[in-house]
Design an enzyme around this catalytic site. Structure first.
Site, short mmCIF file in Angstrom:
data_model
loop_
_atom_site.label_atom_id
_atom_site.label_comp_id
_atom_site.label_asym_id
_atom_site.label_seq_id
_atom_site.Cartn_x
_atom_site.Cartn_y
_atom_site.Cartn_z
CD1 TRP A 2 0.99 -0.15 3.11
CD2 TRP A 2 -1.05 1.41 3.40
NE1 TRP A 2 0.83 0.33 4.57
CE2 TRP A 2 -0.32 1.04 4.42
CE3 TRP A 2 -2.08 1.87 3.33
CZ2 TRP A 2 0.18 2.22 6.04
CZ3 TRP A 2 -2.38 2.88 4.74
CH2 TRP A 2 -1.48 2.52 5.71
CG ASP A 3 4.58 0.79 1.46
OD1 ASP A 3 4.21 0.02 2.15
OD2 ASP A 3 6.03 0.48 2.07
CD GLU A 52 1.67 -3.70 9.47
OE1 GLU A 52 3.28 -3.37 9.73
OE2 GLU A 52 1.34 -3.54 8.61
CE LYS A 65 6.08 -1.88 11.88
NZ LYS A 65 5.79 -3.37 11.02
CD GLN A 66 2.25 2.10 9.78
OE1 GLN A 66 1.75 2.43 8.59
NE2 GLN A 66 2.05 0.34 9.61
#
Length: 747
Positions: free
Chosen positions: A328-329, A469, A578-579
């Protein structure tokens, strides 16, 4: 010297990092930046060339090394690690796309030798690599040069002691002035033709050596003391599936040799000059930020694939991190830059998704769903390439179970989101009618089959992994549910538009067999889809998140190493993430939230985010700039701009963080300059960092090229030729922009 980056430390360890940050490429070929005079496990990256691999399904191939160069003086092999190194200097010039090297060393026999080289991966000629170098010694003697095509290459695998060989030499051949290797992948799907020639205008003896390592030409030349000798190494790498591959490769080698280095170099410089006319960002008052941002864009641009058989991979043409897979980046982080600056290239990357739509439909069917479910990781064939497990030891007794391929489904909505974004920017009717519509319809179908109905909550989505994640098998991920709703509503909107437009739009509706009853179901699901509730204004990331053990971190830190060991061991049972997750959703779908809600969520999640993923800080930086947290926004921006130059995550050797590079540009565009597409116009609400005196860049909007300059006091927008007036809103004031017009709006 804004666009020059110098490096003067030599060690095998630093060479691995330099290998990534000094990579040169042209979207077809990637040549890592390790010095040509030293051996390395890294060969050549050729975009789109994959092969089957243990655990990782298919991975990008470490193709034969072509840039290497052996050098002996008076029979003594010259090596940086075993000789007294007097000078080591490398310089990457991103304006010209060149890598220069200066070496001085003392031989064991007491001679002082200097070496200088200039390397290019040709911008216009996608198959061509050129190395021009000079040699000088303070004593006369015999110089022997070895120009190899090293076919004995393999991919690093899940453990450093394991290498996977992905190609073999079908043919090794040579002629009077060339060497050639015909190389095939183990699966037989791809063939490479590689030809090379080492040229000098001085008299030299030439011979050829074949071995299990490949083929090499050897030049021997008597050199005088303190005299400079010049050489040019030409390389051609072809990958067309053509029975005449060898003939075509050798023909092109002959053509580039006839042109000569100076003409090839002029072409190459012209290519990058044209690129920078569109891509360059100028920042007054902050040269460090300007350098870091343009460095990021350089690596992003040179990783752009030349055809739609593959899209932008997570670590580009720079290394083997994530096995060369597409995530998806690409859509969420990298593509917005290309959509705005190089829309034709963005279309090519979206066509990769369309070409693999049937594979995505098969993926959905295999998992018991309808429509198209795009894989979390994909390679050249579009099928799921995420490994279900990765061994931690040689015997395979310890393994890490990977669930992202089975549960991180938001990528399907992410792709639909970016198809819509591309259309909003470009108004590309042909793409949307023939390809984009079908992607949106089939992904909407997936979500309609993916949801379940709950009497109390409405439509729910169970057992997923969000961007976070750390937390697996969760129900009702805020990000996933919100993006799924958006995807379903896109299906409804574009169905109506297709019927109104008729023609090819309506034909696509008919080809996809989309019926009105199905579309109404999409709408019903979207209206009733469950979103985790707000507590004190904060959206719960997923069902049960607020019940987890709370733990907070310093928002200025990065990664998990700063956490106590007991927290790391149970991180999935804490509220640490995580993000960017909830914040990423609010960034992407900004218009669905008021600024107070965004602020409450930002303030809550920023101190619970480890930023262990390089994708995290761009979203937080953008939202921080909206909220007036200028210092934090700038801090994250600069960390992202220098993420690989400073090896902040300690894994730069695996390849360049291209998503972060795209995120740096988005921070400039949507964060600091506050640019959004609103309906059929553009909104600009700047939030420049305090030290910036001005920023200037360009982008394309619906066929018009716009140049924008933002200062703390005004916004200047200039348009090229066109037919229609662009609706601009600058700091809340409506200002129409006509073709060939320049407007100045005070802030």
């Amino acid at each position: 010297m804004k666009f020059n980056f110098q490096f003067k430390e030599y060690s095998p360890k630093t060479e691995e990092v330099y290998g990534t940050i000094l990579t040169l490429g042209n979207g077809h070929i990637g040549i890592r930046g390790e010095i040509e005079l030293e051996p390395t496990v890294y060969g050549t990256t050729v975009a789109g060339i994959y092969d089957y691999a243990p655990y990782f399904y298919r991975e990008i191939v470490n193709a034969p090394r072509v840039i290497g160069l052996g050098m002996m003086f008076n029979g003594e092999p010259l090596n940086l690690s075993t000789h007294k190194l007097l000078k080591y200097e490398r310089e990457l010039d991103i304006e010209d796309g060149t890598l220069k090297t200066w070496i001085e060393l003392e031989t064991n026999k007491g001679a002082r030798v200097s070496y200088e080289s200039l390397r290019i991966v040709h911008g216009k000629r996608k198959n061509v690599v050129v190395l021009k170098f000079k040699f000088k010694a303070d004593k006369k003697g015999l110089l022997t040069l070895i120009n190899p095509i090293d076919v004995d290459v393999a991919n690093p695998s899940y453990r450093p002691e394991i290498l996977v060989k992905h190609c073999y030499a079908e043919e090794l051949d040579f002629g009077e002035d060339f060497i050639y290797a015909g190389v095939k992948t183990i699966d037989g799907k791809y063939t490479l033709g590689i030809a090379s020639s080492l040229i000098t205008d001085k008299e030299a003896n030439r011979s050829v050596v074949k071995s299990v390592k490949g083929i090499a030409e050897v030049l021997s030349i008597e050199v005088e003391a303190d005299r400079v000798y010049e050489f040019v190494k030409y390389i051609v790498i072809s990958s067309e599936r053509d029975s005449a591959l060898k003939d075509e490769t050798l023909k092109e080698l002959g053509e580039v040799k006839e042109l000569g280095f100076e003409k090839l170099f002029a072409e190459h410089r012209e290519y990058w000059s044209e690129i920078w006319k569109k891509a360059k960002v100028e920042i007054e008052g902050d040269e460090e930020a300007e350098k870091g941002l343009n460095f990021s864009l350089f690596h992003l641009i040179q990783s752009l694939p030349r055809d739609s058989n593959i899209s932008l991979t997570a670590r580009g043409i720079h290394g083997f991190g994530y096995r060369g897979h597409v995530f998806w980046d690409t859509e969420i982080y990298a593509l917005p830059f290309f959509i705005a600056v190089f829309p034709e290239d963005a279309k090519r990357m979206l066509m990769y998704r369309y070409r693999n739509l049937e594979a995505a439909k098969e993926n959905a069917k295999l998992n018991g769903y309808k429509g198209a479910q795009f894989p979390w990781e994909s390679a050249d064939d579009g099928y799921e390439a995420t490994p279900p497990l990765v061994p931690l030891d040689m015997a395979g007794r310890e393994v890490v179970r990977i669930y992202t391929g089975e549960e991180e489904h938001h990528i399907t909505a992410d792709i639909a989101y970016t198809v819509d974004l591309y259309y909003k920017f470009t108004n590309d009717e042909d793409f949307m009618a023939k390809y984009g519509l079908e992607i949106i319809f089939e992904t909407a179908r997936f979500w309609a089959s993916r949801v379940e109905f709950d009497e109390k909550k409405g439509y729910v989505i169970k057992k997923v992994i969000g961007p976070d994640e750390y937390h697996e098998h969760v129900d009702n991920s805020f990000f996933t549910n919100l993006m799924a709703r958006h995807n379903l509503l896109l299906g409804v909107t574009y169905y109506k538009e297709a019927l109104n437009k008729g023609g090819q739009w309506k034909k696509t509706v008919e080809r996809a067999k989309v019926e009105e009853e199905e579309v109404w179901k999409w709408r019903e699901i979207a209206e009733k889809i469950y979103l985790p509730p707000q507590v004190n204004g904060v959206f719960e990331e997923f069902d049960g998140y607020f019940d987890l053990e709370d733990y907070t971190v310093d928002p200025h830190g990065i990664g998990e190493a700063r956490l106590p060991e007991e927290i790391r061991k149970k991180i999935g049972k804490t509220r640490l993430i995580k993000q960017a997750d909830v914040i990423a959703a609010q960034y992407l779908l900004k218009d669905q939230f008021d600024i107070d809600t965004i602020k409450k969520n930002f303030d809550y999640y920023i101190v619970r985010t480890t930023h262990a993923s390089s994708l995290s800080m761009p979203a937080y930086s953008i939202v921080a700039s909206w909220l007036g947290y200028g210092d934090l926004a700038y801090e994250y921006f600069m960390k992202c701009a220098y993420i690989d130059l400073k090896n902040l995550y300690g894994n730069t050797h695996d390849g360049f963080h291209l998503a972060t590079a795209g995120g740096v540009w988005q921070t400039l565009f949507r964060g600091f300059c506050g640019i959004d597409i609103t309906g059929d116009g553009i909104s600009i609400n700047p939030h420049l960092p305090s030290k910036w005196k001005a920023v200037k860049f360009g982008f394309s909007f619906r066929g018009r090229w716009l140049e924008i300059r933002v200062t703390p006091k005004e916004v200047i927008v200039k348009s090229d030729e066109g037919k229609e007036v662009i609706k601009l809103s600058i700091a809340g004031r409506e200002v129409p922009l006509r073709p060939n017009e320049k407007i100045v709006v005070p802030l």
